[in-house]
Design an enzyme around this catalytic site. Structure first.
Site, PDB file in Angstrom:
ATOM      1  N   GLY A   1      34.159  50.488 -19.836  1.00 21.63           N
ATOM      2  CA  GLY A   1      32.715  50.238 -19.828  1.00 21.63           C
ATOM      3  C   GLY A   1      32.274  49.444 -18.613  1.00 21.63           C
ATOM      4  O   GLY A   1      33.076  48.757 -17.979  1.00 21.63           O
TER       5      GLY A   1
ATOM      6  N   PHE B   1      20.570  44.004 -23.661  1.00 22.81           N
ATOM      7  CA  PHE B   1      21.323  42.931 -23.015  1.00 22.81           C
ATOM      8  C   PHE B   1      21.948  41.970 -24.013  1.00 22.81           C
ATOM      9  O   PHE B   1      22.234  40.825 -23.693  1.00 22.81           O
ATOM     10  CB  PHE B   1      20.440  42.180 -22.000  1.00 22.81           C
ATOM     11  CG  PHE B   1      19.708  43.100 -21.075  1.00 22.81           C
ATOM     12  CD1 PHE B   1      20.401  43.872 -20.155  1.00 22.81           C
ATOM     13  CD2 PHE B   1      18.334  43.247 -21.148  1.00 22.81           C
ATOM     14  CE1 PHE B   1      19.745  44.759 -19.318  1.00 22.81           C
ATOM     15  CE2 PHE B   1      17.657  44.134 -20.321  1.00 22.81           C
ATOM     16  CZ  PHE B   1      18.367  44.890 -19.401  1.00 22.81           C
TER      17      PHE B   1
ATOM     18  N   GLU C   1      28.481  45.246 -18.482  1.00 20.50           N
ATOM     19  CA  GLU C   1      28.418  43.792 -18.359  1.00 20.50           C
ATOM     20  C   GLU C   1      29.110  43.202 -17.138  1.00 20.50           C
ATOM     21  O   GLU C   1      28.726  42.155 -16.633  1.00 20.50           O
ATOM     22  CB  GLU C   1      28.961  43.172 -19.655  1.00 20.50           C
ATOM     23  CG  GLU C   1      28.003  43.508 -20.786  1.00 20.50           C
ATOM     24  CD  GLU C   1      28.505  43.170 -22.176  1.00 20.50           C
ATOM     25  OE1 GLU C   1      28.252  42.068 -22.621  1.00 20.50           O
ATOM     26  OE2 GLU C   1      29.136  44.039 -22.796  1.00 20.50           O
TER      27      GLU C   1
HETATM   28 MO1  MOS Z   1      26.259  42.843 -25.063  1.00 27.24          MO
HETATM   29  S1  MOS Z   1      25.678  40.988 -24.546  1.00 27.24           S
HETATM   30  O1  MOS Z   1      27.752  42.631 -25.854  1.00 27.24           O
HETATM   31  O2  MOS Z   1      25.035  43.570 -25.881  1.00 27.24           O
END
Ligand code: MOS
Length: 772
Positions: free
Chosen positions: A736, A241, A739
């Site tokens: 991706g 994370f 996030e």
């Molecule tokens: Mo992520 S917070 O760019 O590992």
């Protein structure tokens, strides 16, 4: 052909994980292993005057104590690029002096025969300090705020277009509100851990990291060991994370101690230690100004963020990073300023910038909708940006309007009452909220190696890693399709710094970065086999044209007559070959940051040379990307139930529709978005790292006090995708998804709570006490 990409196949590493066969950094059985226990400072600022090493050394099993007085000297790392290795605390290499700049900072490591002996000695360690007055409060230190340079990945921290102030004065309707977010801690399931072992001057490290290549580079620089003598493994990682995207002191201290005591050493952090010694998300205060016409069209957006960093590095939480592109508006002003505090240094945490920034902006948009008496979905539609108006470039692809529509249907938006506090389910107040989600689609240069073996199975090597997201699985699918093999004939190997250089698992970039070179390397192998068959008189494909031949079902065959062909195995057998290999590098970046050519004679230079003759690499690199910006988008909706007497909040349902290009595996993709949603739920309702206002030390140091959503909290979650390939990002068309799932969630929930209660809470987390 039987394509596997997109299919919701099970994780290829699932069995290894549930049976315990998957080996995490702390789990390697190393002969003669010694255990290092960190001693962390109990003051927030000052100097270490004395550490009673002699007493500790008398304790059972203690081999020695590493302190600033006896440890090896380190070299300062020059770079600060997470892709090639970023040490999180560039101004505080561990144990290099006696300074203490935050509570919970490493001041010593006790090394003993067992973990328990090391911990016991560390826990009873006598340390005397010279204390100084720390900077501890956030708001109380605003006077010391300064303007930082750029943020992560060169993100601009100050942006302007038009004249936001004048436009604000002339706007028919305005919002001017301040939003606050607390410090959050990543709390990956697997705490940070490192095992280091020296063999002469060769170093082997098992580390919990989001970048084996980055750690290899850093260890080489900081310890002064040549890269080729530095081997890093991270075969399995229990979540990162962002906390394992930068490298922390444990990764250096283990090899330092291993050298000093001439034993392999393991350092495995306790949950309590992770809070101070391995990163966090910064606290923010964000002022949002919105000015709109009576029709709801935005005329002015102002986003002014104050955030904090440490005295040991500079990290900017670029909360305003999406503000200049997410909505159409002729006038924009985005600012960031920073305050330095005596806290452990912050670092990226799942959607750094957007996670907190979109929370503030999207709650402000909700406030504007109420003031305008306009439906919040319609308001967002009316302000849809058809292009990035700041960079003046088109989006590579964007289907955000479809996301709003499908999400609204999925949550039952038609049941929402515009008037807060008017819908009930039993005695509970019902509320609906919406927010826009967005995150950049990053892609960076990566390489891979593909090998086809004579028995018909294939292997991929790539120096990226699977941090729990499903990289092993989706890359198996990518490679299987390129080879024309079933997935069970393909083995993808990652997490080893000796493999061709793969992307860091950060910035949601791995799939888009390593998918194309893995595909290209596999296609390179296929092309070699096809050429061999064409040249071989014994082959049914002898003399045919390469472009008429494809791979499928473990064979190469004529496109328009699949019966005419033969198996890979047959081609190799006639040649007496046990394998065919190809390597590929795709030097592509969505941020216009191509990597420099590798040094002559290096393994990477060989890959670059081979890539010049790889048709898939050439086609990919030739795609014109400079006129486009790459972003993913989504719409996230929440339905909440609030008890009007107790203020307790139950999230009943989440609907989330994402436009992320090609969905490579519906199961792992859904899983990523669900994870982001729960991360956002934690942000909105539970999580907060608290500091003692008197001494600046963290008081919420475990999962009993730092609350995260658990199974009982989890609502019905409807995850949907638009599934339109991005035509510019790569031949695979996937952006991706690690996030984006968090970015709209906190606002959607906060807006739903307002719709339910008529109470606008502008500081997270929204706990029951703030509602009653
Ligand atoms: Mo992520 S917070 O760019 O590992």
């Amino acid at each position: 052909m039987n394509e596997s990409l997109g299919k919701p196949i099970d994780r290829v590493d699932g069995r290894a994980k549930v049976t315990g066969a998957a080996t995490y950094a702390a789990e390697y059985q190393i002969k003669n292993l010694a255990y290092g226990a960190p001693v962390l400072s109990t003051i927030t600022k000052g100097r270490v005057k004395f550490i009673d090493v002699d007493q500790a050394k008398k304790m059972p099993g203690v081999i020695g104590v590493m302190t600033s007085e006896n440890c090896m000297m380190l070299h300062s790392p020059a770079g600060s690029d997470p892709g090639s290795g970023k040490f999180a605390e560039k101004d505080l290499l561990p144990l290099q002096n006696d300074r203490v700049l935050y509570g919970g900072q490493y001041i010593a490591v006790v090394v003993a025969e067992t973990a328990e002996q090391a911990e016991q000695a560390a826990a009873t360690m006598k340390v005397t300090y010279e204390e100084q007055k720390p900077m501890v409060g956030f708001e109380t230190n605003f006077a010391a705020a300064y303007q930082p340079g750029s943020g992560l990945g060169g993100a601009k921290t100050q942006e302007k277009r038009g004249d936001a102030d004048t436009a604000m004065k002339m706007a028919a309707v305005t919002i001017d509100e301040t939003y606050k977010t607390p410090v959050y801690s990543h709390n990956a399931m697997e705490p940070h851990a490192t095992i280091a072992e020296w063999n002469g001057d060769k170093l082997t490290v098992y580390d919990a990291t989001q970048s084996v290549i980055g750690v290899q580079g850093l260890l080489s620089t900081i310890l002064g060991v040549p890269k080729e003598n530095t081997q890093v493994y991270a075969l399995y990682i229990g979540g990162g994370f962002g906390s394992k995207g930068f490298t922390w002191a444990n990764t250096l201290l283990a090899p330092m101690a291993a050298k000093q005591f001439n034993r392999p050493v393991k350092i495995e952090l306790k949950r309590q230690q992770v809070f101070s010694a391995a990163g966090r998300r910064t606290q923010t205060q964000q002022k949002i100004g919105l000015g709109a016409g009576a029709d709801g069209k935005l005329q002015s957006i102002k986003h002014d963020t104050i955030t904090e960093t440490s005295f040991v590095d500079e990290f900017v939480e670029t909360a305003g990073v999406a503000t200049s592109m997410i909505y159409s508006s002729p006038n924009i002003e985005v600012k960031h300023s920073l305050v330095r505090l005596n806290r452990g240094t912050p670092c990226p945490m799942r959607a750094p910038g957007e996670a907190v920034g979109m929370y503030a902006l999207e709650v402000a948009m909700d406030e504007l909708a109420y003031k305008l008496k306009m439906d919040p979905v319609k308001l967002r539609m009316a302000n849809h940006s058809d292009m990035d108006e700041q960079k003046k470039k088109q989006f590579s692809s964007k289907y955000l309007k479809d996301c709003y529509q499908r999400g609204a249907d999925a949550i039952g938006w038609a049941n929402r009452s515009a008037e807060p506090g008017t819908t009930k389910q039993g005695n509970l107040l019902v509320g609906y909220g919406v927010a826009t989600a967005t995150y950049p689609a990053n892609r960076s240069a990566s390489s891979a190696k593909a090998t086809l073996f004579a028995d018909g199975h294939a292997e991929i090597l790539c120096g990226t890693q699977d941090i729990g997201t499903g990289t092993y699985t989706v890359m198996t699918q990518v490679a299987a399709d390129a080879f024309g093999l079933p997935v069970d004939k393909v083995k993808v190997k990652l997490g080893d710094s000796s493999y061709p250089k793969g992307a860091q698992s950060g910035g949601s970039q791995v799939s888009a970065s390593v998918g194309p070179p893995i595909r290209a390397a596999a296609l390179g192998v296929v092309s070699k086999v096809i050429k061999m068959a064409i040249a071989d008189e014994g082959s049914p494909l002898h003399g045919k044209k390469e472009e008429d031949i494809i791979a499928g079902n473990g064979r190469i065959q004529l496109k328009n007559n699949p019966d005419k062909g033969e198996s890979f195995a047959d081609v190799l057998r006639r040649k007496g070959m046990d394998k065919v290999e190809a390597q590929a590098k795709t030097n592509v970046s969505t941020r216009q940051q191509q990597s420099a050519p590798a040094p002559d004679g290096s393994p990477e230079a060989k890959i670059e040379a081979e890539s010049k003759t790889n048709a898939a690499v050439q086609a990919d690199e030739k795609t014109d990307r400079k006129d486009y910006v790459f972003h993913s988008f989504g719409a996230q909706f929440a339905k909440v139930l609030v008890d009007p007497d107790l203020g307790t909040i139950r999230v009943e349902k989440i609907a989330s529709v994402m436009d992320i290009g090609t969905v490579m595996n519906l199961k792992t993709a859904t899983n990523q978005i669900m994870g982001g949603i729960l991360f956002g739920m934690g942000m909105a309702l539970m999580e907060e790292t608290r500091y003692d206002p008197n001494n600046g030390r963290i008081v919420t140091r475990d999962l009993a006090q730092y609350l995260v959503p658990v199974h009982a909290d989890i609502p019905e979650i409807d995850v949907q995708f638009i599934e339109k390939p991005d035509p510019y990002i790569s031949p695979i068309g996937a952006r991706g998804i690690g996030e984006i799932g968090v970015t709209g969630m906190a606002a959607a929930i906060a807006n739903a709570i307002y719709n339910a209660t008529g109470k606008r809470v502008r500081d997270l987390p929204i706990t029951p006490d703030k509602l009653i």
